[in-house]
Design an enzyme around this catalytic site. Structure first.
Site, PDB file in Angstrom:
ATOM      1  N   HIS A   1      -4.063  -0.064  -5.908  1.00  0.00           N
ATOM      2  CA  HIS A   1      -4.799  -1.096  -6.648  1.00  0.00           C
ATOM      3  C   HIS A   1      -5.038  -0.636  -8.087  1.00  0.00           C
ATOM      4  O   HIS A   1      -4.806  -1.383  -9.043  1.00  0.00           O
ATOM      5  CB  HIS A   1      -6.150  -1.374  -5.983  1.00  0.00           C
ATOM      6  CG  HIS A   1      -6.036  -1.910  -4.592  1.00  0.00           C
ATOM      7  ND1 HIS A   1      -7.139  -2.161  -3.823  1.00  0.00           N
ATOM      8  CD2 HIS A   1      -4.973  -2.245  -3.834  1.00  0.00           C
ATOM      9  CE1 HIS A   1      -6.776  -2.634  -2.651  1.00  0.00           C
ATOM     10  NE2 HIS A   1      -5.456  -2.683  -2.627  1.00  0.00           N
ATOM     11  N   GLU A   2      -5.507   0.604  -8.235  1.00  0.00           N
ATOM     12  CA  GLU A   2      -5.823   1.128  -9.556  1.00  0.00           C
ATOM     13  C   GLU A   2      -4.580   1.227 -10.435  1.00  0.00           C
ATOM     14  O   GLU A   2      -4.609   0.854 -11.612  1.00  0.00           O
ATOM     15  CB  GLU A   2      -6.473   2.513  -9.436  1.00  0.00           C
ATOM     16  CG  GLU A   2      -7.790   2.527  -8.691  1.00  0.00           C
ATOM     17  CD  GLU A   2      -7.648   2.605  -7.172  1.00  0.00           C
ATOM     18  OE1 GLU A   2      -8.695   2.643  -6.511  1.00  0.00           O
ATOM     19  OE2 GLU A   2      -6.516   2.625  -6.646  1.00  0.00           O
TER      20      GLU A   2
ATOM     21  N   ASP B   1      -0.708  -5.751   0.205  1.00  0.00           N
ATOM     22  CA  ASP B   1      -1.982  -6.011  -0.450  1.00  0.00           C
ATOM     23  C   ASP B   1      -1.825  -7.293  -1.252  1.00  0.00           C
ATOM     24  O   ASP B   1      -0.778  -7.529  -1.861  1.00  0.00           O
ATOM     25  CB  ASP B   1      -2.361  -4.858  -1.389  1.00  0.00           C
ATOM     26  CG  ASP B   1      -2.858  -3.642  -0.646  1.00  0.00           C
ATOM     27  OD1 ASP B   1      -3.614  -3.813   0.330  1.00  0.00           O
ATOM     28  OD2 ASP B   1      -2.513  -2.521  -1.045  1.00  0.00           O
TER      29      ASP B   1
ATOM     30  N   CYS C   1       0.845  -1.180   0.000  1.00  0.00           N
ATOM     31  CA  CYS C   1       0.000   0.000   0.000  1.00  0.00           C
ATOM     32  C   CYS C   1       0.889   1.241   0.000  1.00  0.00           C
ATOM     33  O   CYS C   1       1.809   1.342   0.807  1.00  0.00           O
ATOM     34  CB  CYS C   1      -0.897  -0.005   1.233  1.00  0.00           C
ATOM     35  SG  CYS C   1      -1.862   1.516   1.432  1.00  0.00           S
TER      36      CYS C   1
ATOM     37  N   GLU D   1       5.288 -14.760 -23.128  1.00  0.00           N
ATOM     38  CA  GLU D   1       5.870 -15.981 -22.552  1.00  0.00           C
ATOM     39  C   GLU D   1       5.444 -16.058 -21.089  1.00  0.00           C
ATOM     40  O   GLU D   1       5.492 -15.061 -20.356  1.00  0.00           O
ATOM     41  CB  GLU D   1       7.399 -15.923 -22.698  1.00  0.00           C
ATOM     42  CG  GLU D   1       8.092 -17.249 -22.478  1.00  0.00           C
ATOM     43  CD  GLU D   1       8.475 -17.468 -21.040  1.00  0.00           C
ATOM     44  OE1 GLU D   1       8.500 -18.644 -20.622  1.00  0.00           O
ATOM     45  OE2 GLU D   1       8.734 -16.489 -20.327  1.00  0.00           O
ATOM     46  N   LEU D   2       4.999 -17.234 -20.650  1.00  0.00           N
ATOM     47  CA  LEU D   2       4.392 -17.367 -19.325  1.00  0.00           C
ATOM     48  C   LEU D   2       5.360 -17.090 -18.174  1.00  0.00           C
ATOM     49  O   LEU D   2       4.987 -16.469 -17.180  1.00  0.00           O
ATOM     50  CB  LEU D   2       3.759 -18.753 -19.171  1.00  0.00           C
ATOM     51  CG  LEU D   2       2.549 -18.993 -20.081  1.00  0.00           C
ATOM     52  CD1 LEU D   2       2.053 -20.422 -19.944  1.00  0.00           C
ATOM     53  CD2 LEU D   2       1.436 -18.008 -19.791  1.00  0.00           C
TER      54      LEU D   2
END
Length: 127
Positions: free
Chosen positions: A82-83, A48, A41, A64-65
């Site tokens: 968060h945004e 978070d 945060c 690529e994973l």
């Protein structure tokens, strides 16, 4: 520092987010679920936690994973809202692979009785 910590700590989006050519002409959907997303945060410094969902229809490139995993893990020591985290993830995919369709959902675990879900969908909001 352990090797995994060093990889995450030194992750460079420009050189480490590996992409591959999409070898298929047909449309298909790639769905990636990342259930261990963490960041800090920006106000309190408290951690978070979220599950990140990325869904895209490739055009010329796919991500690529392992590169996705390392990128997502690189947030763990960052102070970011968060945004901003959801929008950054969306922007990175948009810039790196330019998919035909892209959707990112950041489903944050409740903290202080607040549950946040950030959704960015190119079909709903325009590219």
């Amino acid at each position: 520092m352990k090797y995994g910590e060093a990889i995450v700590e030194n992750f460079d989006i420009e050189k480490d987010f590996e992409i591959w050519p999409n070898e298929h002409k047909r449309d298909y959907v790639v769905k990636v679920t990342l259930p261990e997303f963490t960041c800090l945060c920006p106000r309190s410094g408290y951690p978070d936690f979220a599950t990140i969902y990325v869904e895209y229809t490739p055009d010329k490139w796919v991500a690529e994973l392992k590169a996705i995993k390392l990128y997502i893990n690189s947030f763990r020591n960052r102070h970011i809202s968060h945004e901003n985290s959801a929008n950054e993830i969306y922007s990175v995919f948009e810039k790196k692979i330019a998919p035909k369709r892209l959707k990112v959902v950041a489903d944050y675990y409740p903290r202080g009785n607040v549950h946040t879900v950030i959704e960015i969908d190119s079909e709903k909001m325009g590219k």
